[in-house]
Scaffold this motif. Structure first.
Motif, short mmCIF file in Angstrom:
data_model
loop_
_atom_site.label_atom_id
_atom_site.label_comp_id
_atom_site.label_asym_id
_atom_site.label_seq_id
_atom_site.Cartn_x
_atom_site.Cartn_y
_atom_site.Cartn_z
N ALA A 1 0.84 -1.20 0.00
CA ALA A 1 0.00 0.00 0.00
C ALA A 1 0.87 1.25 0.00
O ALA A 1 0.58 2.22 -0.71
N TYR A 2 1.96 1.23 0.75
CA TYR A 2 2.88 2.37 0.77
C TYR A 2 3.46 2.61 -0.62
O TYR A 2 3.47 3.74 -1.12
N ASP A 3 3.94 1.55 -1.22
CA ASP A 3 4.51 1.66 -2.57
C ASP A 3 3.50 2.15 -3.59
O ASP A 3 3.87 2.79 -4.57
N ASP A 4 2.22 1.86 -3.37
CA ASP A 4 1.15 2.30 -4.27
C ASP A 4 0.64 3.70 -3.92
O ASP A 4 -0.31 4.18 -4.54
N GLY A 5 1.23 4.33 -2.91
CA GLY A 5 0.81 5.67 -2.52
C GLY A 5 -0.48 5.71 -1.73
O GLY A 5 -1.08 6.77 -1.57
N GLN A 6 -0.89 4.58 -1.19
CA GLN A 6 -2.11 4.50 -0.38
C GLN A 6 -1.72 4.58 1.09
O GLN A 6 -1.74 3.60 1.82
N TYR A 7 -1.35 5.78 1.52
CA TYR A 7 -0.75 5.96 2.83
C TYR A 7 -1.68 5.69 4.01
O TYR A 7 -1.22 5.06 4.98
N PRO A 8 -2.95 6.09 3.98
CA PRO A 8 -3.82 5.71 5.11
C PRO A 8 -3.95 4.19 5.27
O PRO A 8 -3.91 3.66 6.38
N THR B 1 4.14 9.48 8.94
CA THR B 1 3.80 10.49 9.95
C THR B 1 4.58 11.79 9.72
O THR B 1 4.04 12.87 9.95
N CYS B 2 5.80 11.70 9.25
CA CYS B 2 6.55 12.93 8.95
C CYS B 2 5.88 13.71 7.81
O CYS B 2 5.76 14.93 7.88
N THR B 3 5.48 13.00 6.77
CA THR B 3 4.88 13.70 5.63
C THR B 3 3.51 14.26 5.96
O THR B 3 3.04 15.15 5.26
N SER B 4 2.88 13.77 7.01
CA SER B 4 1.60 14.33 7.43
C SER B 4 1.78 15.26 8.64
O SER B 4 0.82 15.54 9.36
N GLU B 5 3.02 15.70 8.85
CA GLU B 5 3.38 16.70 9.86
C GLU B 5 3.08 16.27 11.29
O GLU B 5 2.80 17.10 12.16
N ARG B 6 3.18 14.97 11.54
CA ARG B 6 3.05 14.45 12.91
C ARG B 6 4.46 14.10 13.37
O ARG B 6 4.85 12.94 13.44
N LEU B 7 5.24 15.16 13.65
CA LEU B 7 6.67 14.99 13.86
C LEU B 7 7.01 14.22 15.13
O LEU B 7 7.99 13.47 15.14
N ALA B 8 6.24 14.38 16.19
CA ALA B 8 6.51 13.61 17.41
C ALA B 8 6.31 12.12 17.15
O ALA B 8 7.11 11.29 17.61
N GLU B 9 5.27 11.77 16.39
CA GLU B 9 5.05 10.36 16.04
C GLU B 9 6.16 9.86 15.13
O GLU B 9 6.59 8.71 15.24
N CYS B 10 6.61 10.71 14.23
CA CYS B 10 7.69 10.35 13.32
C CYS B 10 8.95 10.02 14.11
O CYS B 10 9.58 8.99 13.91
N GLU B 11 9.30 10.90 15.03
CA GLU B 11 10.50 10.68 15.85
C GLU B 11 10.36 9.40 16.66
O GLU B 11 11.30 8.60 16.75
N ALA B 12 9.18 9.18 17.25
CA ALA B 12 8.96 7.97 18.03
C ALA B 12 9.09 6.72 17.17
O ALA B 12 9.63 5.70 17.61
#
Length: 97
Positions: A15-22, A53-64
Motif C-alpha cells: 500500500a505504501y509503494d502504491d501511494g495508499q498511505y492511510p 507520519t513525517c509527511t503528514s506533519e506528525r513529527l513527534a510520532e515520526c520521531e517515536a
C-alpha cells in the motif's frame, strides 16, 4: 507469510509503494500489533510509519517511530538518500545516538 503480522507487513509495504498511505499506516500498525518476530521486520514497519507520519506533519510520532525502529533493530539505518529527505531526514538525525 503464514503469520498474520508478516502478511500485514507485506500489505502495508504494498500500500505504501502504491501511494495508499492511510491504508499502509493501518496495515503497518496492525502488523506491529499482531507481532512481527523479526526485529528487522519491526524496524521496516516503524520506518514506513515514520515516513508517513513525517509527511503528514506528525513529527513527534515520526520521531517515536524512528526510535522504535532502532529499538527493534539496533543496526537500523536509513540509506543515504532516505536520510537526506527534506521532511524526515532532520527528524531521523535527531534520533541518532
Amino acid at each position: 507469510m503464514e503469520r498474520p503480522g508478516e502478511r500485514l507487513l507485506f500489505e502495508g509495504i504494498r500500500a505504501y509503494d502504491d501511494g495508499q498511505y492511510p491504508q499502509a499506516e493501518a496495515a503497518l500498525r496492525k502488523a506491529l500489533e499482531a507481532g512481527l518476530r523479526s526485529g528487522r521486520d519491526q524496524a521496516s514497519a516503524h520506518k514506513l510509519l515514520a515516513f508517513i507520519t513525517c509527511t503528514s506533519e506528525r513529527l513527534a510520532e515520526c520521531e517515536a517511530a524512528f526510535r522504535a525502529a532502532r529499538a527493534a533493530d539496533p543496526a537500523f539505518v536509513l540509506s543515504r538518500s532516505e536520510a537526506g529527505h527534506p521532511l524526515w531526514g532532520p527528524v531521523y538525525r535527531k534520533t541518532l545516538p
